[in-house]
Design a protein around this motif. Structure first.
Motif, short mmCIF file in Angstrom:
data_model
loop_
_atom_site.label_atom_id
_atom_site.label_comp_id
_atom_site.label_asym_id
_atom_site.label_seq_id
_atom_site.Cartn_x
_atom_site.Cartn_y
_atom_site.Cartn_z
N HIS A 28 5.46 -6.24 -5.35
CA HIS A 28 6.56 -5.29 -5.14
C HIS A 28 6.14 -3.91 -5.65
CE1 HIS A 28 10.60 -3.74 -4.71
NE2 HIS A 28 10.56 -3.33 -5.96
N LEU A 29 5.51 -3.89 -6.82
CA LEU A 29 5.03 -2.61 -7.36
C LEU A 29 3.93 -2.02 -6.48
CD1 LEU A 29 4.80 -3.56 -11.16
CD2 LEU A 29 6.63 -2.29 -10.01
N VAL A 30 3.03 -2.87 -6.00
CA VAL A 30 1.94 -2.40 -5.14
C VAL A 30 2.49 -1.81 -3.84
CG1 VAL A 30 -0.07 -3.11 -3.77
CG2 VAL A 30 0.25 -4.01 -6.08
N GLY A 31 3.38 -2.58 -3.20
CA GLY A 31 3.96 -2.10 -1.94
C GLY A 31 4.72 -0.80 -2.12
N THR A 32 5.47 -0.72 -3.21
CA THR A 32 6.23 0.50 -3.49
C THR A 32 5.30 1.69 -3.67
OG1 THR A 32 8.01 -0.76 -4.54
CG2 THR A 32 7.86 1.58 -5.10
N GLU A 33 4.19 1.48 -4.40
CA GLU A 33 3.23 2.55 -4.65
C GLU A 33 2.50 2.96 -3.38
OE1 GLU A 33 0.77 5.44 -6.37
OE2 GLU A 33 2.74 4.62 -6.89
N LEU A 34 2.05 1.98 -2.58
CA LEU A 34 1.34 2.31 -1.34
C LEU A 34 2.23 3.11 -0.39
CD1 LEU A 34 -0.57 -1.00 -0.48
CD2 LEU A 34 -1.46 1.05 -1.61
N MET A 35 3.48 2.70 -0.27
CA MET A 35 4.39 3.41 0.63
C MET A 35 4.77 4.77 0.06
SD MET A 35 4.48 1.50 3.27
CE MET A 35 2.84 0.91 2.82
N ARG A 36 4.91 4.87 -1.27
CA ARG A 36 5.23 6.16 -1.89
C ARG A 36 4.17 7.19 -1.58
NH1 ARG A 36 3.67 9.36 -5.52
NH2 ARG A 36 1.94 7.99 -6.15
N ARG A 37 2.90 6.77 -1.62
CA ARG A 37 1.81 7.69 -1.34
C ARG A 37 1.87 8.23 0.09
NH1 ARG A 37 -2.92 3.74 -3.88
NH2 ARG A 37 -2.27 3.91 -6.07
N ARG A 38 2.57 7.52 0.94
CA ARG A 38 2.66 7.90 2.35
C ARG A 38 4.05 8.44 2.71
NH1 ARG A 38 -0.91 4.35 1.11
NH2 ARG A 38 -2.86 4.19 2.31
N GLY A 39 4.88 8.67 1.71
CA GLY A 39 6.22 9.19 1.94
C GLY A 39 7.15 8.19 2.61
N LEU A 59 -0.14 -6.81 5.83
CA LEU A 59 -0.37 -5.36 5.90
C LEU A 59 -0.22 -4.84 7.32
CD1 LEU A 59 -3.33 -5.11 3.39
CD2 LEU A 59 -0.99 -4.26 3.03
N SER A 60 -0.53 -5.67 8.30
CA SER A 60 -0.31 -5.27 9.69
C SER A 60 1.18 -5.04 9.95
CB SER A 60 -0.84 -6.35 10.64
OG SER A 60 -2.24 -6.43 10.57
N VAL A 61 2.02 -5.87 9.32
CA VAL A 61 3.46 -5.69 9.43
C VAL A 61 3.86 -4.32 8.88
CG1 VAL A 61 5.72 -6.50 8.61
CG2 VAL A 61 3.99 -8.16 9.37
N ALA A 62 3.32 -3.97 7.71
CA ALA A 62 3.66 -2.68 7.09
C ALA A 62 3.20 -1.51 7.95
CB ALA A 62 3.03 -2.60 5.70
N ILE A 63 2.01 -1.62 8.52
CA ILE A 63 1.49 -0.54 9.37
C ILE A 63 2.39 -0.34 10.58
CG2 ILE A 63 -0.41 0.06 10.94
CD1 ILE A 63 -2.32 -1.20 8.86
N GLU A 64 2.78 -1.44 11.21
CA GLU A 64 3.65 -1.33 12.39
C GLU A 64 5.04 -0.88 12.00
OE1 GLU A 64 5.28 -4.12 16.07
OE2 GLU A 64 3.70 -4.87 14.74
N TRP A 65 5.54 -1.38 10.89
CA TRP A 65 6.90 -1.09 10.43
C TRP A 65 7.11 0.41 10.25
CZ3 TRP A 65 10.31 -5.21 9.10
CH2 TRP A 65 11.52 -4.84 8.51
N HIS A 66 6.12 1.06 9.64
CA HIS A 66 6.24 2.49 9.33
C HIS A 66 5.34 3.36 10.22
CE1 HIS A 66 9.05 2.47 6.05
NE2 HIS A 66 8.30 1.70 5.28
#
Length: 222
Positions: A28-39, A59-66
């Motif tokens: 959860h902390l990792v995901g929050t930090e990775l997405m924070r860096r990308r706004g 991670l493919s889900v995250a890339i497509e999601w955002h």
């Protein structure tokens, strides 16, 4: 009353992340930090969609999601580096794990792990929480073609044990993991972490409160 197994339970196959070790807290902390860096945000819906899948699939889900511009390889490398940076003082085993492992041994059942994580990652994680010698074998994303929720990993785990899937008890904390166990034909119990409490566990034999839930030991004793 809990559902009786169709066959005698001869082995327990454990998931790893979020089931035995609190890595979902760190993710959860990792995901929050990775997405924070990308706004971007790492909300509950995104986390739920990623949970229980192999790292690259998640991670493919995250890339497509955002609609991220990152390559999968770059995001995976950044995610792994961030995980090990954040994990150092935060790892712990989940409530009831050690007593349950003792109970599995007491009832003469075999123990294995089937995780969506890569082998190097899983081996390092197990060493850090001193669990690496407790199990007959470790099955990982490196051993399969199709990740959870596909049943392949639990079918292969049963085959490696020389058992029918129905003779295995699968413990899982996520929707995707439970779907894999159920589809394989294993006696599947959901043990949600705080991060997966709202998942759909339809088809699981029951939803345990924690690994200390006495109903799990009832199944082992049965």
């Amino acid at each position: 009353m809990i559902p009786a197994p169709d066959s005698p339970i001869r082995a327990v196959v454990f998931d790893l992340d979020g089931l035995m070790v609190n890595t979902e807290d760190v993710y959860h902390l990792v995901g929050t930090e990775l997405m924070r860096r990308r706004g971007k945000t790492f909300d509950d819906d995104l986390r739920g969609a990623m949970m229980g899948q192999p790292a690259h699939a998640a991670l493919s889900v995250a890339i497509e999601w955002h609609s991220l511009s990152d390559s999968l390889e770059d995001l995976a490398a950044e995610s792994e580096a961030t995980f090990w940076e954040l994990v150092e003082d935060k790892l712990t085993t989940m409530a009831g794990l050690h007593d349950l492992l003792s109970a599995v041994d007491h009832h003469g059942k075999r123990k294995a792990i089937a995780t969506s994580g890569a082998r190097d990652y899983a081996e390092e994680l197990l060493k850090r929480v001193d669990l690496h010698e407790h199990f007959e074998f470790l099955m990982t994303a490196n051993d399969i073609t199709h990740g959870k929720p596909h049943p392949e990993i639990y079918e292969k785990a049963a085959a490696k044990l020389g058992l029918a899937p129905a003779e295995t008890l699968v413990l899982e904390d996520s929707h995707n993991g439970c779907k894999a166990g159920i589809a394989a034909g294993a006696y599947t119990i959901a043990v949600p972490s705080p991060h997966s409490a709202d998942h759909d566990f339809t088809g699981a034999k029951f939803i345990a409160d924690t690994l200390a839930d006495p109903r799990i030991q009832q199944v082992l004793a049965g």
